[in-house]
Design a protein around this motif. Sequence first.
Motif, PDB file in Angstrom:
ATOM      1  N   CYS B  69      26.810  -9.608 -57.894  1.00 18.56           N
ATOM      2  CA  CYS B  69      26.949 -10.280 -59.190  1.00 18.56           C
ATOM      3  C   CYS B  69      25.594 -10.691 -59.767  1.00 18.56           C
ATOM      4  O   CYS B  69      24.550 -10.473 -59.159  1.00 18.56           O
ATOM      5  N   GLU B  70      25.667 -11.299 -60.935  1.00 16.60           N
ATOM      6  CA  GLU B  70      24.447 -11.630 -61.677  1.00 16.60           C
ATOM      7  C   GLU B  70      23.644 -12.753 -61.011  1.00 16.60           C
ATOM      8  O   GLU B  70      22.507 -13.010 -61.398  1.00 16.60           O
ATOM      9  N   ARG B  72      22.430 -12.551 -58.150  1.00 14.27           N
ATOM     10  CA  ARG B  72      21.351 -11.786 -57.508  1.00 14.27           C
ATOM     11  C   ARG B  72      20.749 -12.491 -56.283  1.00 14.27           C
ATOM     12  O   ARG B  72      19.518 -12.638 -56.183  1.00 14.27           O
ATOM     13  N   VAL B  90      22.558  -4.099 -59.380  1.00 18.12           N
ATOM     14  CA  VAL B  90      23.609  -5.119 -59.495  1.00 18.12           C
ATOM     15  C   VAL B  90      24.925  -4.390 -59.771  1.00 18.12           C
ATOM     16  O   VAL B  90      25.083  -3.727 -60.799  1.00 18.12           O
ATOM     17  N   ASP B  93      26.805  -4.986 -63.073  1.00 14.95           N
ATOM     18  CA  ASP B  93      26.158  -4.356 -64.233  1.00 14.95           C
ATOM     19  C   ASP B  93      26.497  -2.862 -64.293  1.00 14.95           C
ATOM     20  O   ASP B  93      26.783  -2.328 -65.365  1.00 14.95           O
TER      21      ASP B  93
END
Lengths: 136, 143
Positions: B69-70, B72, B90, B93
């Motif tokens: 996920c974002e 990271r 990611v 993304d």
Amino acid sequence: MTDPIFIIPCSGIGKAYGTISREATYCVVEDLRKGETDTLCLSLLVSGDEETQRLVKSHRCIAIDGCPLECAKKNLEFSCAKLTANFRVIDLLKEHRKLKPKSITFLDKAGRELTKFLADKIALKVDELNRGETAS
Amino acid sequence: MSSPLKIGVVSCSGEGYVEGTISRIATRLVLERLRPNNTVTICLPLFLTGEKGERMFAKYFPTIAVDGCEKRCAEKAIEKYSGKTAHSIVVADLLNVWDIEKPRSRRNLNEKEMKVASKIAEEIATAIDTLCMNGRRRKSANI
């Protein structure tokens, strides 16, 4: 209904033990004690994510570690979590010496059997905790 | 004969989210099937806890962070303790870019979802090939 107990596996990715810790966690959280338990990302906790830190401080937690390095247990202690119990896959291996898990990504028969034994132990611990018993 | 360049593929392992499961399985597919001779992995919580061997490896060898996920976690951890990652992926993304529906189960991936993990694994393998090629070019330029 009581607050969920968080079952937190070690996130190990290099050995079958980490996979067993994770699979046993999912087995408890999604099947055996669904609704009474939940899990979260250990990496997120160790990275200092505030919401995750808050959750482990306010809820009872059980650490599930694959190897003796005990990343889950140590990091929960470091985060001042409500750590109520911990299990190690290597201890389970001593109880079931004939089971030697080899495959990592998708568990083999030995790995699946160990997962079942571990998941049953965790589920019993959840029951103990929910009955208010504290002995390990 | 020189040994092949070793590249660390570091997955976030995120148990709480389905994207974490995809990042973990994609990483294992690379290690076991796609590029077994060029890759090693490290346990992210062990790395974060301060294990010296893991941190030294990430400092001196190129690493690819594979995050679900974002947040990271993998990329941020490596860059905080061992320097810049050579490449970063990611999963969330890529699912957006490819317009792929997010898988449902964080525990078991079905056949269709396994194909998504394989596609992510191929992205990682491509990044590994690029790093190896650049490494060879640098080596021959120094001769």
